[in-house]
Write an enzyme that holds these catalytic residues in place. Structure first.
Site, PDB file in Angstrom:
ATOM      1  N   LYS A   1      -1.306   4.913   4.574  1.00  0.00           N
ATOM      2  CA  LYS A   1      -2.134   4.302   5.006  1.00  0.00           C
ATOM      3  C   LYS A   1      -1.508   3.615   6.596  1.00  0.00           C
ATOM      4  CE  LYS A   1      -3.985  -0.538   5.140  1.00  0.00           C
ATOM      5  NZ  LYS A   1      -5.603   0.728   5.425  1.00  0.00           N
TER       6      LYS A   1
ATOM      7  N   HIS B   1       1.412  -1.040   0.565  1.00  0.00           N
ATOM      8  CA  HIS B   1       0.349  -0.100   0.020  1.00  0.00           C
ATOM      9  C   HIS B   1       0.557   1.441   0.298  1.00  0.00           C
ATOM     10  CE1 HIS B   1      -3.453  -2.917   1.243  1.00  0.00           C
ATOM     11  NE2 HIS B   1      -4.243  -1.721   0.684  1.00  0.00           N
TER      12      HIS B   1
END
Ligand SMILES: NC(=O)C1=CN([C@@H]2O[C@H](COP(=O)(O)OP(=O)(O)OC[C@H]3O[C@@H](n4cnc5c(N)ncnc54)[C@H](O)[C@@H]3O)[C@@H](O)[C@H]2O)C=CC1
Ligand SMILES: O=C(O)C1=N[C@H](C(=O)O)C[C@H](O)C1
Length: 246
Positions: free
Chosen positions: A136, A132
């Protein structure tokens, strides 16, 4: 027209949801609320969409259920105690809304999880690698956790032994997180959006089930589907699999 409110409206996902709702012929965006804004405008909505933060979502959701609003929740961080709390709010006298909580609204991502679950009983080993963007907050991702739970349940039902692993010494974290006996590895990478590989290994072969969200528009068809369907669901629904007929 379905009246929609958005929580986390100035965030990466919330802003995309506001755009998608404005562009939908059958929806009207009646409230766009972010941190420190009053929630009151949301009372004009039929469905509230939450993409906020794992630390904020429970308070938001309790408020929505308390106000009889349907909620579509993409925020991650849900574990069994949190889901039990949501169930108890929904079971309270006078509660009238339904809630859908989905760790991933991407149609391809849902299919990736489904295919991994189907494949899991056929292989000795399975591990998950998620990648990701570096902003995040949570690791591993909600999608990876959910995939691991589904894969573990499918293997247990089929009587599969745990994935073989002879590791007896190593650095902390080298083998990833253990989710129901499935190893999950989280990568945070500039340039990435949301990506996951489920790697399965057997006799002289590897199967990789991979999904890539290249852009946050990938989540919007699933979010809009959930907004349209949540009024007819039964209290708490986890994931959009059933909405897709899976
Ligand atoms: N289920 C899915 O398909 C997806 C889920 N997500 C999840 O959605 C969540 C948000 O992700 P991003 O949009 O990337 O984060 P972000 O940090 O860009 O946006 C979150 C927004 O929520 C706001 N916020 C925080 N507390 C709030 C509160 N109490 N009330 C109202 N607003 C509040 C923040 O100010 C920020 O604008 C994360 O948990 C992420 O994992 C992200 C992408 C897809
Ligand atoms: O934070 C994100 O970006 C994402 N969060 C969700 C998750 O934790 O699984 C869904 C998707 O992976 C993007």
């Amino acid at each position: 027209m379905i009246k929609v409110g958005v929580l986390g409206a100035r965030g990466r996902m919330g802003a995309e949801v506001c755009r998608a709702v404005r562009d939908a012929d059958d929806m009207e965006l009646v409230a766009a609320v972010d941190q420190d804004d009053a929630r009151d405008p949301l009372t004009g909505a039929e469905v509230v969409v939450d993409f906020t933060h794992p630390d904020a979502v429970m308070g938001n959701l309790e408020w929505c259920v308390g106000h009889g609003l349907h909620a579509v929740v993409g925020t991650t961080g849900f574990d069994a105690p949190r889901l039990d709390a949501v169930r108890s709010w929904l079971a309270a006298d006078g509660a009238s809304g339904n809630v859908i909580i989905a760790p991933n609204f991407g149609i391809g991502a849902v299919l990736m999880m489904h295919f991994a679950q189907k494949a899991a009983p056929f292989f000795d080993s399975v591990e998950i690698v998620e990648t990701h963007h570096p902003k995040k907050a949570d690791a591993p991702s909600g999608t990876a956790r959910r995939t691991a739970e589904l894969v573990a349940a499918a293997r247990a039902e089929a009587g599969r032994a745990p994935s073989p692993d002879a590791t007896t010494s190593g650095l902390d974290g080298a083998r990833g997180a253990d989710v129901d006996g499935v190893r999950v590895h989280a990568v945070r990478m500039s340039g990435a959006v949301a990506h996951q590989e489920v790697v399965l290994g057997g006799h002289g072969e590897l199967l990789t089930v991979r999904h890539d969200s290249m852009d946050r528009t990938s989540f919007m068809p699933g979010v809009l589907l959930a907004v349209r369907r949540v009024p007819e669901l039964d209290r708490l629904t986890i994931g959009i699999e059933t909405l897709l007929g899976l």
